[in-house]
Design a protein around this motif. Structure first.
Motif, PDB file in Angstrom:
ATOM      1  N   GLN A 215     -79.297  50.889  29.514  1.00 44.22           N
ATOM      2  CA  GLN A 215     -78.871  51.157  28.134  1.00 44.22           C
ATOM      3  C   GLN A 215     -80.068  51.290  27.219  1.00 44.22           C
ATOM      4  O   GLN A 215     -80.141  52.193  26.380  1.00 44.22           O
TER       5      GLN A 215
ATOM      6  N   ASN B 268     -82.152  54.483  27.902  1.00 43.09           N
ATOM      7  CA  ASN B 268     -81.491  55.646  27.310  1.00 43.09           C
ATOM      8  C   ASN B 268     -81.694  55.687  25.803  1.00 43.09           C
ATOM      9  O   ASN B 268     -81.958  56.737  25.237  1.00 43.09           O
TER      10      ASN B 268
ATOM     11  N   GLN C 174     -85.072  56.916  24.896  1.00 43.90           N
ATOM     12  CA  GLN C 174     -85.188  58.362  25.076  1.00 43.90           C
ATOM     13  C   GLN C 174     -84.491  59.135  23.964  1.00 43.90           C
ATOM     14  O   GLN C 174     -85.006  60.137  23.472  1.00 43.90           O
ATOM     15  N   GLU C 175     -83.315  58.625  23.540  1.00 46.08           N
ATOM     16  CA  GLU C 175     -82.607  59.281  22.430  1.00 46.08           C
ATOM     17  C   GLU C 175     -83.441  59.269  21.168  1.00 46.08           C
ATOM     18  O   GLU C 175     -83.557  60.273  20.471  1.00 46.08           O
TER      19      GLU C 175
ATOM     20  N   SER D 215     -77.119  52.931  37.609  1.00 47.48           N
ATOM     21  CA  SER D 215     -77.897  52.600  36.417  1.00 47.48           C
ATOM     22  C   SER D 215     -79.375  52.404  36.733  1.00 47.48           C
ATOM     23  O   SER D 215     -80.192  52.261  35.852  1.00 47.48           O
TER      24      SER D 215
ATOM     25  N   ARG E 122     -80.262  61.455  32.856  1.00 51.29           N
ATOM     26  CA  ARG E 122     -79.945  60.290  32.043  1.00 51.29           C
ATOM     27  C   ARG E 122     -79.446  59.184  32.966  1.00 51.29           C
ATOM     28  O   ARG E 122     -78.757  59.448  33.945  1.00 51.29           O
TER      29      ARG E 122
ATOM     30  N   ASN F  45     -77.082  56.064  33.952  1.00 54.10           N
ATOM     31  CA  ASN F  45     -75.704  55.724  33.635  1.00 54.10           C
ATOM     32  C   ASN F  45     -75.536  54.219  33.583  1.00 54.10           C
ATOM     33  O   ASN F  45     -75.203  53.600  34.588  1.00 54.10           O
TER      34      ASN F  45
END
Lengths: 333, 340, 347
Positions: B195, B198, B201-202, C271, C281, C283
């Motif tokens: 999480q 990610n 990266q966002e 993940s 990406r 998960n």
């Protein structure tokens, strides 16, 4: 290890010089005028001037300090020119009140203070560490709660309260113990060790009640922390008996903070247990210091202050050495 | 890459004096924690900094954020060398580089609400966001995937992943050009780690911020980085674009490091070529002469005497994107296959 | 291959398994209520085999190992169920008997070797001590045994390192010393709780190699507790995946990785970034693990499960699934295997 000791000794001397200078300065700047105190009741300006000369106070401050320090190394002459007398080494000056050598006064008071300190120390270390350990081992139980409760009562009882209470009960009412006498000032005197113990037992208890409370808490907290350490789990995983896990692996690691406390307290106590000595009328360093301070007897007050500082510093070094002996990680640095 | 770089680090050094006592002179011996590190970083890019404990990767990151003063070298951000800045100039620079730490709990004041914690950098930099501080903080909370109503909560009410989000919100509050992430996901569980990765990266995609991503987990580094630099005993031994470095490592240390990573794939693990380093990391206070890696280099024993001599006496040229810091990297691939 | 079969309490005595754990549960009373750390674990293990227990923090994997080791005896923890080790139930065995097994028959290695070694004693003393507890030997013999063991775990000049303190050792050397201490009495079962988590990756590789080597030499059983699926893939024969104090999936290592049955295991694998993955990406599994103070009534994973809606009737939220074992591969899920297979391939 030898290097470690030498380095500590080096910084010890530096510290002592600094402390003595600060103490000396404080007394010079203080409001008390030693000369008027020394010249007594019927004082005239001329006599004050005489007194100043006799006390060496006509010299600049730094010279006075250096003179004083010289006395710590070798004998020196004291008094007004023409009326000097020799002050033997170690010279800490002469009492304004009695003209006695301060070093003699200290030599006389110290055994009383030592008697109180040694016994109280043994008593509170055993009770403090023992009860603290017991509480930690029985964490959460009724025993634990009782010990912790008793400790918080003990720590809030001031010496005059405990002291007077003990005197009232054990000496006045029950006649179990004698009133403290000044004739006994050591365990190996003519009266023997037992008389010494009886004579100082109440001051010891009074101090121990106060001090052991802190030792109980520190021991308990540290032992609980130590018992949850990974290396204790390892010791159990080896299959060691609980006794060995607790004492060999646990206590040795958990006791170090107590060593620090012990060092500091010894230092403080050797400087004179002021209140205890007052309550039990023991003419130790604390008792003497109070009397000297009231009568403005500067050299005595000054000497005891420095001696107290000396004890605290030496105790600190002793703590460091003890640490190095207990914990191999300290030896590295 | 160099043309649009916003951060240039050249020959960066950090030497720690070994602690001296009262009677022993200070600074007579030094540990070269970081010894001549150079790299550059472009807007919107991530440089992964990998290596084992004691290799100097965290020290490098801290110097770039100027939480530590460099002993030597240059750190150029937006054309300004910040390595020697002090006082007012350093204060102004702070908003350009921010940091995210490994343990988000330790870097948050337990008695401060997260709202206050996130607002702190803006208050320190005397920034007045349009729309008010509180609104800006709530905006940031949403940006990092938390809820505006978390504003008045305390750090202990959050899970590890959420705390790291708070740390990220705080770091991006000043719109920095560079964020130094020091092991940002090492303390988190795998599922939560993803999480946070990610999210990072966002944020990069939306704001164009550049990251220096310091981690010991090579899989995460590979996932998030564009370029990767491998450090060993204070030096970068190899650097280059991510895929190149992971597919075709040139330095024997990089090869060994990659082959030591356990693969979550039993068949691949059985087939994996394993290069095992022997012994321990040498003490940084007393590093080997010549090439610092030679004492553990699996290639070394396969070399001829003359070549070995070169490793012992001659320090390899610093790693560039073109070549690793190794005298004999050309023959590494073939020789290492033989060793195993 | 290790047999990972939940056995019914009825067959309690006749299975001659080396280690057989049945319905093991651990609860800790706290001020906030009862924490259910482990909830009904079943597994078995034979000599020479390596079982990996995988899970995230709070999944109960470490508590399970401590319960097996009897380290929870004398604490407030409530341990129930059975753990038959060579026929002896470790759960009910009195502490004095348990103590004889610890170190001699069951050895343990911990995560952080610096804090697990006593800072005030030399490394050698600590290893010799482990030898002396279970052997009648002189100090000299114990020293010789410890020096020999230090050599076997790959510590150079062991005679000299014997007298050094843990802080003189590097991280990898300390863990080698811990292994030496755990193995000096040649236990039949070794429990390693995150033994390489605190170590660098090249050192981790050395330690894992060493543990496998020594295991083969002594034909002991190894329980490896870790959060790292890479470590599991590398060294384990069979795997047990834990979530919320329960085993959600168990089976031979290849089946867990290539024929994943439980949505949580699937989520974990998806993940994780891997060394050879392309830049897609990740998960992540949404949400947080459940509070052990208040476990959901239904499937413990249902709140974070992507597939819970597919099971229908809200069964995931209302009923807790049991561990269903087919061909040595167990999973605790309401979805049937065909459903999972389709999902695995489509998503």
């Amino acid at each position: 290890m030898t290097r470690f000791i030498f380095r500590r000794a080096g910084s010890l001397i530096l510290l002592l010089v600094t402390v003595s200078f600060i103490t000396f300065t404080l007394f010079q700047l203080g409001p008390a005028d030693p000369a008027s105190a020394a010249c007594g009741q019927e004082c005239t300006p001329e006599r004050i001037t005489e007194a100043r000369v006799a006390l060496g106070m006509d010299h600049p401050f730094l010279i006075q300090y250096l003179d004083y320090m010289r006395g710590l190394v070798s004998p020196r002459m004291i008094g007004a020119p023409g009326a000097e007398s020799i002050c033997q080494w170690p010279c800490l000056g002469k009492s304004f009140q009695t003209n006695e050598n301060v070093s003699d006064i200290i030599a006389r008071s110290l055994p009383y203070t030592l008697s109180i300190a040694v016994g109280a120390l043994v008593l509170w270390t055993i009770s403090g560490v023992g009860l603290g350990l017991l509480a930690a081992l029985r964490k959460g139980s009724a025993t634990d709660k009782f010990i912790v409760g008793a400790a918080s009562v003990g720590v809030s009882l001031p010496i005059p309260v405990t002291g007077l209470f003990l005197l009232l009960v054990f000496v006045n009412q029950l006649h179990l113990l004698p009133f403290t006498t000044n004739e006994i000032n050591g365990a190996f005197g003519p009266h023997g060790p037992w008389a010494w113990v009886l004579n100082y037992f109440l001051p010891w208890v009074a101090l121990a009640v106060l001090f052991s409370a802190a030792y109980i808490r520190v021991t308990r907290t540290n032992m609980i922390e130590t018992f949850s350490e990974d290396f204790i789990r390892t010791a159990r995983a080896k299959g060691l008996a609980p006794r060995i896990v607790t004492f060999k692996h646990g206590v040795r690691a958990g006791i170090t903070p107590v060593v620090t406390m012990l060092g500091m307290d010894i230092g403080l106590l050797l400087g004179g247990a002021v209140l205890t000595e007052q309550i039990f009328s023991v003419p130790g360093l604390g008792f003497t210091a109070v009397r000297a301070a009231i009568s403005g007897d500067l050299p005595v007050t000054m000497a005891i202050t420095m001696l107290a500082a000396f004890f605290v510093i030496v105790a600190n070094v002793a703590v460091d050495l003890a640490y190095a002996a207990i914990d191999p990680r300290v030896r590295l640095q | 890459m160099d043309t649009q770089a916003i951060l240039h680090v050249q020959n960066l050094q950090k030497h720690f004096p070994i602690k001296g006592g009262l009677f022993s002179p200070k600074g007579s011996k030094r540990v070269k924690a970081v010894d001549g590190v150079s790299f550059s970083l472009a807007r919107g890019q991530t440089l992964g900094l990998v290596g084992e404990s004691g290799c100097g990767k965290s020290t490098t990151g801290r110097m770039v954020a100027r939480l530590m003063d460099p002993t030597g070298g240059r750190i150029v951000i937006d054309g300004v060398d910040i390595s020697q800045l002090g006082g007012r100039e350093l204060y102004n620079f702070r908003r350009k580089v921010q940091m995210i730490f490994q343990d988000p709990f330790a870097s948050l004041n337990p008695r401060q609400t997260v709202g206050t914690a996130i607002a702190a950098p803006m208050l320190a930099q005397k920034i007045n966001p349009s729309g008010g501080m509180k609104n800006r903080v709530k905006e940031l909370l949403e940006q990092v995937g938390l809820k505006p109503e978390h504003y008045n909560r305390f750090p202990h009410e959050f899970s590890g992943g959420q705390r790291q989000r708070v740390g990220i919100a705080r770091a991006i509050s000043l719109n920095p050009s560079v964020i130094v992430c020091d092991e940002p996901v090492s303390a988190l569980d795998v599922s939560v780690q993803a999480q946070v990765v990610n999210l990072l990266q966002e944020i990069q995609r939306d704001t164009g911020v550049a990251y220096i991503f310091i981690a010991h987990d090579l899989s995460v580094v590979r996932h998030i980085s564009h370029d990767v630099a491998v450090m060993y005993l204070g030096k970068i031994v190899e650097r280059g674009p991510r895929d190149e470095l992971f597919h075709d490592p040139k330095h024997p240390y990089t090869k060994a490091l990659l082959s030591a990573v356990p693969l979550p794939d039993p068949n691949a693990a059985r087939l994996q070529q394993k290069i095992r380093l022997r012994g321990d990391l040498p003490s940084p206070a007393n590093p080997p002469s010549g090439c610092v890696f030679r004492t553990r280099c699996p290639l070394f024993s396969t070399l001829g005497e003359e070549q070995q001599q070169r490793c012992i006496t001659e320090i390899p040229a610093p790693a560039s994107t073109a070549a690793p810091a190794c005298h004999h990297s050309g023959m590494a691939a073939a020789a290492l296959a033989d060793v195993q | 291959m290790t047999q990972l079969q939940p056995s019914s309490p009825a067959s309690a005595n006749e299975t001659g398994a080396f280690l057989e754990v049945r319905n093991l549960s651990v609860k800790f009373p706290t001020d906030d209520g009862l924490v259910s750390a482990v909830n009904g674990m079943d597994f078995s293990l034979e000599r020479g085999q390596t079982l990996g227990i995988v899970g995230e923090s709070g999944s109960g994997k470490s508590v399970t190992s401590q319960a097996l080791m009897g380290l929870l005896k004398g604490t407030s923890a409530q341990v129930t169920g059975q753990a038959l080790f060579q026929g002896k139930d470790l759960v009910t065995l009195p502490e004095s008997r348990m103590r004889q097994l610890r170190g001699r028959n069951i050895g343990m290695i911990f995560q952080d070797p610096l804090s697990a070694l006593h800072p005030f004693f030399t490394v050698g003393e600590q290893i010799a001590e482990a030898y002396l507890v279970h052997n009648t030997a002189s100090k000299k013999q114990a020293r010789a045994a410890a020096v020999d063991m230090l050599g076997r775990v790959g510590i150079p000049s062991p005679e000299q390192r014997y007298d050094e303190y843990p802080h003189h050792f590097s991280g990898g050397m300390r863990q080698r010393a811990m292994i030496a201490m755990a193995l000096i009495c040649e236990p039949e079962l070794l429990i390693a709780d995150e033994p390489t988590t605190a170590l660098d990756v090249t050192v981790q590789a050395q330690i894992l190699d060493l543990m496998s080597e020594l295991q083969q030499e002594t034909n002991s059983a190894l329980i490896l507790i870790t959060h790292d699926l890479g470590v599991v893939a590398e060294v384990c024969d069979s795997v047990l995946v834990m979530y919320g104090g329960q085993c959600v999936e168990s089976g031979p290592v290849d089946e867990i990785f290539y024929d994943t049955q439980h949505p949580y295991t699937l989520g974990l694998l998806k993940s994780m970034p891997t060394l050879n993955s392309s830049a897609r990406r990740l998960n992540p599994i949404p949400g947080q693990p459940p509070s052990l103070l208040d476990l959901p009534k239904g499937c413990i994973f249902s709140a974070r499960c992507d597939y819970a809606a597919l099971a229908g009737d809200g069964v995931c939220a209302s009923t807790r699934p049991g561990l269903v074992v087919e061909g040595g591969h167990g999973t605790r899920c309401h979805l049937d295997r065909r459903q999972i297979l389709t999902l695995r391939n489509t998503r």
